[in-house]
Scaffold this motif. Sequence first.
Motif, short mmCIF file in Angstrom:
data_model
loop_
_atom_site.label_atom_id
_atom_site.label_comp_id
_atom_site.label_asym_id
_atom_site.label_seq_id
_atom_site.Cartn_x
_atom_site.Cartn_y
_atom_site.Cartn_z
N VAL A 84 0.85 -1.20 0.00
CA VAL A 84 0.00 0.00 0.00
C VAL A 84 0.88 1.26 0.00
O VAL A 84 0.65 2.19 -0.78
CB VAL A 84 -0.96 0.01 1.21
N ILE A 130 3.97 1.74 -1.09
CA ILE A 130 4.66 2.03 -2.35
C ILE A 130 3.66 2.44 -3.45
O ILE A 130 4.03 3.14 -4.39
CB ILE A 130 5.58 0.88 -2.86
N THR A 131 2.40 2.01 -3.28
CA THR A 131 1.37 2.41 -4.25
C THR A 131 1.17 3.94 -4.22
O THR A 131 0.79 4.55 -5.22
CB THR A 131 0.06 1.66 -3.97
N LEU A 177 3.33 6.05 -4.40
CA LEU A 177 4.21 6.64 -5.43
C LEU A 177 3.38 7.17 -6.60
O LEU A 177 3.74 8.16 -7.23
CB LEU A 177 5.20 5.59 -5.96
N GLY A 178 2.25 6.52 -6.87
CA GLY A 178 1.37 6.90 -7.97
C GLY A 178 0.67 8.24 -7.77
O GLY A 178 0.01 8.73 -8.68
N PHE A 179 0.79 8.81 -6.55
CA PHE A 179 0.20 10.12 -6.29
C PHE A 179 1.23 11.24 -6.45
O PHE A 179 0.93 12.40 -6.18
CB PHE A 179 -0.41 10.17 -4.89
N GLY A 180 2.45 10.88 -6.84
CA GLY A 180 3.47 11.90 -7.10
C GLY A 180 4.37 12.20 -5.91
O GLY A 180 4.12 11.72 -4.80
N PRO A 181 5.45 13.00 -6.14
CA PRO A 181 6.50 13.24 -5.14
C PRO A 181 6.01 13.86 -3.83
O PRO A 181 6.42 13.42 -2.76
CB PRO A 181 7.46 14.20 -5.85
N TYR A 241 3.91 11.35 -1.72
CA TYR A 241 4.75 10.23 -1.31
C TYR A 241 5.73 10.64 -0.22
O TYR A 241 5.86 9.96 0.81
CB TYR A 241 5.49 9.62 -2.50
N ASN A 242 6.44 11.76 -0.45
CA ASN A 242 7.44 12.20 0.52
C ASN A 242 6.81 12.56 1.87
O ASN A 242 7.40 12.30 2.92
CB ASN A 242 8.25 13.37 -0.02
N LEU A 270 5.91 9.29 3.60
CA LEU A 270 7.09 8.53 3.99
C LEU A 270 7.72 9.00 5.30
O LEU A 270 8.41 8.23 5.95
CB LEU A 270 8.13 8.61 2.87
#
Lengths: 144, 124
Positions: free
Chosen positions: B30, B32-33, B35-39, B42-43, B46
């Motif tokens: 979930v 890593i998915t 990542l599909g929403f952009g930087p 995701y950042n 994270l």
Amino acid sequence: MAATRASVYAKPAAGATGFETFSWYFFRITGLLLIFLAIIHLVIMHVSNDVSETSYQFVANRYANPFWRVYDLLLLTLALLHGMNGLRVIVDDYVRGRGWRLAWMSFLGVVTATFWLMGTLTIVSFHAGSAPLGTFFHTLLHLK
Amino acid sequence: MYRGQSGMWSWLLHRVTGVAILLFLLVHIVDITILGFGPTVYNNALTVFALPFVRVVSLGLIAAVLYHSFNGLRITLIDFWPKGARYQQQMFVGVLAVTLIGFVAMGYYVLLPVFQGCHAHLCG
């Protein structure tokens, strides 16, 4: 029931066939590969780098090399199948009753397929700067 | 499963660590998915993994992976090495020792940033 259960753990006889025999060897072969794949993955993400450094840009740099996409795809596939097959053995051990067993096995199948697809699409389709899911939900929320 | 006291505990621990690793794997798929929403998304998501409490949880997961790996190797040796069953108890002690060494070594790296004070991502 005990006799059939013991057979899941015991080494199959030479020349034995069937799904449980395949499963027994599958655990050991994927397990040996996963020792290397998983521990190297942990060392890269927690020792060579820190989790606070594994940003979007880190992934972009890493995925510029197809080797790491293949590596991650292999780790994802083997770990998920090894783990979900392990959960299948646990359900097989504790869940009694045909209905519940069928419900559990169907659920495990759906979970395996869904999560494998999510992970695979992410690894294969990652393209730095593009946000397919962001675009998808943005479009969805703005549909009139 | 493989007779005797340590055999039972090694089996139970193998099962418990296996389920824990599988649950984390599902969470990890979930995350890593995202990542599909952009930087940006995701950042931001994270930063959770850099929190001290989450680092301790990660360390528990690392211990689980190390134990499950080495005990899995022990199980395979019991199955394929003719003397495997005879040395299963000694191998179990070896599994625990190697797990502990790996745990301490990796724990140093995982927890070091917490003791080094504010990290850019940790404290913004």
